[in-house]
Scaffold this motif. Structure first.
Motif, PDB file in Angstrom:
ATOM      1  N   ILE A 146      -5.422   7.230   2.925  1.00  0.00           N
ATOM      2  CA  ILE A 146      -4.124   7.353   3.594  1.00  0.00           C
ATOM      3  C   ILE A 146      -4.285   8.007   4.965  1.00  0.00           C
ATOM      4  O   ILE A 146      -3.705   7.545   5.961  1.00  0.00           O
ATOM      5  N   LYS A 147      -5.084   9.075   5.049  1.00  0.00           N
ATOM      6  CA  LYS A 147      -5.304   9.757   6.327  1.00  0.00           C
ATOM      7  C   LYS A 147      -5.851   8.797   7.383  1.00  0.00           C
ATOM      8  O   LYS A 147      -5.405   8.797   8.539  1.00  0.00           O
ATOM      9  N   ALA A 148      -6.826   7.976   6.976  1.00  0.00           N
ATOM     10  CA  ALA A 148      -7.482   7.071   7.923  1.00  0.00           C
ATOM     11  C   ALA A 148      -6.551   5.973   8.413  1.00  0.00           C
ATOM     12  O   ALA A 148      -6.831   5.345   9.441  1.00  0.00           O
ATOM     13  N   ARG A 149      -5.443   5.759   7.695  1.00  0.00           N
ATOM     14  CA  ARG A 149      -4.519   4.668   8.052  1.00  0.00           C
ATOM     15  C   ARG A 149      -3.141   5.195   8.438  1.00  0.00           C
ATOM     16  O   ARG A 149      -2.156   4.483   8.345  1.00  0.00           O
ATOM     17  N   VAL A 194     -14.280  15.363 -12.764  1.00  0.00           N
ATOM     18  CA  VAL A 194     -14.886  15.260 -11.436  1.00  0.00           C
ATOM     19  C   VAL A 194     -14.622  13.884 -10.837  1.00  0.00           C
ATOM     20  O   VAL A 194     -14.296  13.751  -9.653  1.00  0.00           O
ATOM     21  N   ASP A 195     -14.738  12.841 -11.658  1.00  0.00           N
ATOM     22  CA  ASP A 195     -14.466  11.484 -11.173  1.00  0.00           C
ATOM     23  C   ASP A 195     -13.008  11.317 -10.772  1.00  0.00           C
ATOM     24  O   ASP A 195     -12.697  10.609  -9.809  1.00  0.00           O
ATOM     25  N   TYR A 196     -12.106  11.958 -11.512  1.00  0.00           N
ATOM     26  CA  TYR A 196     -10.695  11.861 -11.149  1.00  0.00           C
ATOM     27  C   TYR A 196     -10.434  12.574  -9.824  1.00  0.00           C
ATOM     28  O   TYR A 196      -9.644  12.098  -8.997  1.00  0.00           O
ATOM     29  N   MET A 197     -11.107  13.682  -9.599  1.00  0.00           N
ATOM     30  CA  MET A 197     -10.980  14.371  -8.313  1.00  0.00           C
ATOM     31  C   MET A 197     -11.524  13.496  -7.187  1.00  0.00           C
ATOM     32  O   MET A 197     -10.968  13.474  -6.082  1.00  0.00           O
ATOM     33  N   LEU A 198     -12.618  12.761  -7.458  1.00  0.00           N
ATOM     34  CA  LEU A 198     -13.152  11.838  -6.456  1.00  0.00           C
ATOM     35  C   LEU A 198     -12.129  10.765  -6.116  1.00  0.00           C
ATOM     36  O   LEU A 198     -11.981  10.372  -4.950  1.00  0.00           O
ATOM     37  N   TYR A 199     -11.430  10.287  -7.145  1.00  0.00           N
ATOM     38  CA  TYR A 199     -10.384   9.293  -6.903  1.00  0.00           C
ATOM     39  C   TYR A 199      -9.258   9.869  -6.051  1.00  0.00           C
ATOM     40  O   TYR A 199      -8.812   9.237  -5.081  1.00  0.00           O
ATOM     41  N   LEU A 200      -8.793  11.082  -6.382  1.00  0.00           N
ATOM     42  CA  LEU A 200      -7.735  11.707  -5.595  1.00  0.00           C
ATOM     43  C   LEU A 200      -8.181  11.916  -4.141  1.00  0.00           C
ATOM     44  O   LEU A 200      -7.410  11.680  -3.201  1.00  0.00           O
ATOM     45  N   ASP A 201      -9.437  12.336  -3.971  1.00  0.00           N
ATOM     46  CA  ASP A 201      -9.970  12.516  -2.619  1.00  0.00           C
ATOM     47  C   ASP A 201     -10.034  11.184  -1.886  1.00  0.00           C
ATOM     48  O   ASP A 201      -9.746  11.115  -0.679  1.00  0.00           O
ATOM     49  N   ASP A 257       4.346  10.033   4.095  1.00  0.00           N
ATOM     50  CA  ASP A 257       3.550   9.487   2.988  1.00  0.00           C
ATOM     51  C   ASP A 257       2.376  10.404   2.684  1.00  0.00           C
ATOM     52  O   ASP A 257       2.064  10.686   1.518  1.00  0.00           O
ATOM     53  N   LEU A 258       1.694  10.846   3.745  1.00  0.00           N
ATOM     54  CA  LEU A 258       0.534  11.725   3.566  1.00  0.00           C
ATOM     55  C   LEU A 258       0.953  13.047   2.940  1.00  0.00           C
ATOM     56  O   LEU A 258       0.295  13.554   2.029  1.00  0.00           O
ATOM     57  N   ARG A 259       2.052  13.610   3.402  1.00  0.00           N
ATOM     58  CA  ARG A 259       2.538  14.883   2.855  1.00  0.00           C
ATOM     59  C   ARG A 259       2.870  14.751   1.374  1.00  0.00           C
ATOM     60  O   ARG A 259       2.489  15.600   0.552  1.00  0.00           O
ATOM     61  N   LEU A 260       3.578  13.678   1.015  1.00  0.00           N
ATOM     62  CA  LEU A 260       3.950  13.469  -0.387  1.00  0.00           C
ATOM     63  C   LEU A 260       2.712  13.233  -1.254  1.00  0.00           C
ATOM     64  O   LEU A 260       2.648  13.685  -2.395  1.00  0.00           O
ATOM     65  N   ASN A 261       1.717  12.534  -0.708  1.00  0.00           N
ATOM     66  CA  ASN A 261       0.477  12.318  -1.448  1.00  0.00           C
ATOM     67  C   ASN A 261      -0.227  13.636  -1.727  1.00  0.00           C
ATOM     68  O   ASN A 261      -0.700  13.889  -2.844  1.00  0.00           O
ATOM     69  N   LEU A 265       0.825  -1.210   0.000  1.00  0.00           N
ATOM     70  CA  LEU A 265       0.000   0.000   0.000  1.00  0.00           C
ATOM     71  C   LEU A 265       0.856   1.256   0.000  1.00  0.00           C
ATOM     72  O   LEU A 265       0.566   2.225  -0.699  1.00  0.00           O
ATOM     73  N   ARG A 266       1.935   1.250   0.773  1.00  0.00           N
ATOM     74  CA  ARG A 266       2.827   2.415   0.793  1.00  0.00           C
ATOM     75  C   ARG A 266       3.491   2.607  -0.572  1.00  0.00           C
ATOM     76  O   ARG A 266       3.638   3.739  -1.047  1.00  0.00           O
ATOM     77  N   ALA A 267       3.879   1.503  -1.211  1.00  0.00           N
ATOM     78  CA  ALA A 267       4.489   1.590  -2.538  1.00  0.00           C
ATOM     79  C   ALA A 267       3.490   2.126  -3.561  1.00  0.00           C
ATOM     80  O   ALA A 267       3.839   2.944  -4.423  1.00  0.00           O
ATOM     81  N   LEU A 268       2.232   1.692  -3.462  1.00  0.00           N
ATOM     82  CA  LEU A 268       1.195   2.176  -4.368  1.00  0.00           C
ATOM     83  C   LEU A 268       0.965   3.670  -4.169  1.00  0.00           C
ATOM     84  O   LEU A 268       0.909   4.441  -5.134  1.00  0.00           O
ATOM     85  N   ALA A 269       0.842   4.089  -2.921  1.00  0.00           N
ATOM     86  CA  ALA A 269       0.604   5.502  -2.629  1.00  0.00           C
ATOM     87  C   ALA A 269       1.763   6.382  -3.069  1.00  0.00           C
ATOM     88  O   ALA A 269       1.562   7.541  -3.448  1.00  0.00           O
ATOM     89  N   ASN A 270       2.975   5.839  -3.059  1.00  0.00           N
ATOM     90  CA  ASN A 270       4.164   6.612  -3.445  1.00  0.00           C
ATOM     91  C   ASN A 270       4.509   6.469  -4.927  1.00  0.00           C
ATOM     92  O   ASN A 270       5.590   6.878  -5.353  1.00  0.00           O
ATOM     93  N   GLY A 271       3.603   5.892  -5.715  1.00  0.00           N
ATOM     94  CA  GLY A 271       3.778   5.828  -7.158  1.00  0.00           C
ATOM     95  C   GLY A 271       4.742   4.775  -7.652  1.00  0.00           C
ATOM     96  O   GLY A 271       5.178   4.815  -8.805  1.00  0.00           O
ATOM     97  N   LYS A 272       5.070   3.789  -6.808  1.00  0.00           N
ATOM     98  CA  LYS A 272       6.004   2.750  -7.220  1.00  0.00           C
ATOM     99  C   LYS A 272       5.307   1.532  -7.810  1.00  0.00           C
ATOM    100  O   LYS A 272       5.951   0.639  -8.347  1.00  0.00           O
ATOM    101  N   LEU A 273       3.982   1.493  -7.694  1.00  0.00           N
ATOM    102  CA  LEU A 273       3.179   0.435  -8.288  1.00  0.00           C
ATOM    103  C   LEU A 273       2.098   1.052  -9.157  1.00  0.00           C
ATOM    104  O   LEU A 273       1.582   2.130  -8.853  1.00  0.00           O
ATOM    105  N   ASN A 274       1.719   0.355 -10.225  1.00  0.00           N
ATOM    106  CA  ASN A 274       0.666   0.820 -11.112  1.00  0.00           C
ATOM    107  C   ASN A 274      -0.698   0.584 -10.458  1.00  0.00           C
ATOM    108  O   ASN A 274      -0.940  -0.463  -9.878  1.00  0.00           O
TER     109      ASN A 274
END
Length: 343
Positions: free
Chosen positions: A240-243, A227-234, A252-256, A151-160
């Motif tokens: 990430i915030k909840a975890r 709008v859907d892409y913004m929903l995805y970013l949100d 991780d949260l700051r970089l996201n 999950l951390r790798a995904l959030a940091n752009g290391k996984l597709n």
């Protein structure tokens, strides 16, 4: 799971007649033969539905299903509801597999005792038949990882974040479905499945052929897609915030959040290419979203180019496009050159 497990391949189809044969040929010609191929025609108005039926008539492993147009999520969900395989893979109807895709992924899953296997891909900017000589998408890591690390790798752009370069155990989808009526739906599903898997294994082999073509969802940004892409970013930021700090770190949260800001600025510039009301609608929407981030993102700690771009967007947005088109490439070139000199 056995090494000869039945693999269900789900292919959602909508108006892709020029590319569909290549996609389906790549599945029926897999070296791994124990396949169930579920092709869901989502109300196509071209010859796509006819092509689906023709392939089903010549290969008994193919199930051709037709539904009224409900979107790619509904098509994939129907495939998940009907599948009988122990494992499941997804294929976009304008992409293709290498012949050894399923074989390699199954053997890796069996050998590594993984719940999800991810492979590399090649990118093909063409409307013609793809070859294996496309541009390789470089993975930032390889090997086996637990859920937290994945999950951390995904959030940091290391996984597709696509579902299509992966093989999954069916059990992961027991309580997970794609959000209907929303674009970029697969990204959310990748986060959810990685959270409940015990092990992900990453193969740095380009086994998936991804087509980039004009008119595809990923290459167009009308306001609905935006709008859907913004929903995805949100969604990702909230996830990430909840975890944090259980899974993710404050860094991780700051970089996201910084990555979200850069993405929105890029989309603002892309929206400037459009004309009339659509352009104004996109620019106003994005500008408001970006300024809302000021309370969460510490702008002063962002990279210099991001800080400058944010200031220009807030105070003089008409200068933002020239900055990114001419100034930023020059800065990047000079930085790379000085880096080589120092090296």
């Amino acid at each position: 799971m056995q090494q000869n497990s039945l693999v269900s391949v789900i292919v959602p189809v909508f108006n892709v007649a020029p590319y569909l044969a290549e996609a389906l040929d790549s599945v029926i010609n897999q070296t791994y033969r124990n396949l169930e191929i579920i092709v869901v025609d989502d109300g196509s108005t071209d010859d796509s539905g006819k092509i689906c039926d023709e392939y089903a008539a010549k290969d008994k492993r193919i199930k051709s299903i037709h539904q009224t147009n409900q979107g790619v999520s509904a098509a994939r969900n129907l495939g998940l509801d009907l599948m009988k395989g122990e494992l499941v893979a997804f294929l976009d109807p304008d992409d293709a597999y290498k012949p050894e895709f399923i074989d390699t992924m199954v053997n890796t899953m069996y050998r590594e005792k993984a719940d999800i296997v991810l492979c590399g891909m090649t990118i093909h900017k063409t409307t013609k038949k793809m070859s294996t000589a496309g541009k390789k998408h470089i993975l930032k890591l390889g090997g086996g990882y637990d859920s937290k690390t994945s999950l951390r790798a995904l959030a940091n752009g290391k996984l597709n974040a696509s579902v299509c370069d992966k093989l999954y155990k069916r059990a992961l989808f027991q309580d997970i479905r794609f959000p209907v009526g929303q674009f970029y739906e697969d990204h959310e599903v990748v986060y959810r499945t990685l959270e409940i898997c015990e092990k992900l294994y990453v193969l740095d082999q380009p086994l998936y052929l991804c087509r980039v073509r004009p008119g595809s969802i990923t290459q167009t940004f009308p306001s609905k897609h935006l709008v859907d892409y913004m929903l995805y970013l949100d969604y990702v930021t909230s996830f990430i915030k909840a975890r944090t700090p259980a899974i993710f770190t404050p860094e991780d949260l700051r970089l996201n959040q910084q990555a979200c800001l850069r993405t929105m600025i890029s989309l603002f510039i892309s929206g400037s290419e459009k004309s009339g009301n659509e352009r104004d609608k996109i620019r106003d929407y994005l500008r408001n979203k970006i300024i809302e981030l000021e309370s969460e993102v510490e702008i002063k700690n962002c990279p210099l180019v991001t800080r400058v771009a944010y200031w220009i967007l807030k105070h003089c947005p008409c200068l933002l496009k020239p900055l990114y088109r001419f100034v930023w490439p020059l800065i990047r070139t000079l930085r790379d050159f000085t880096g080589k000199l120092r090296g």
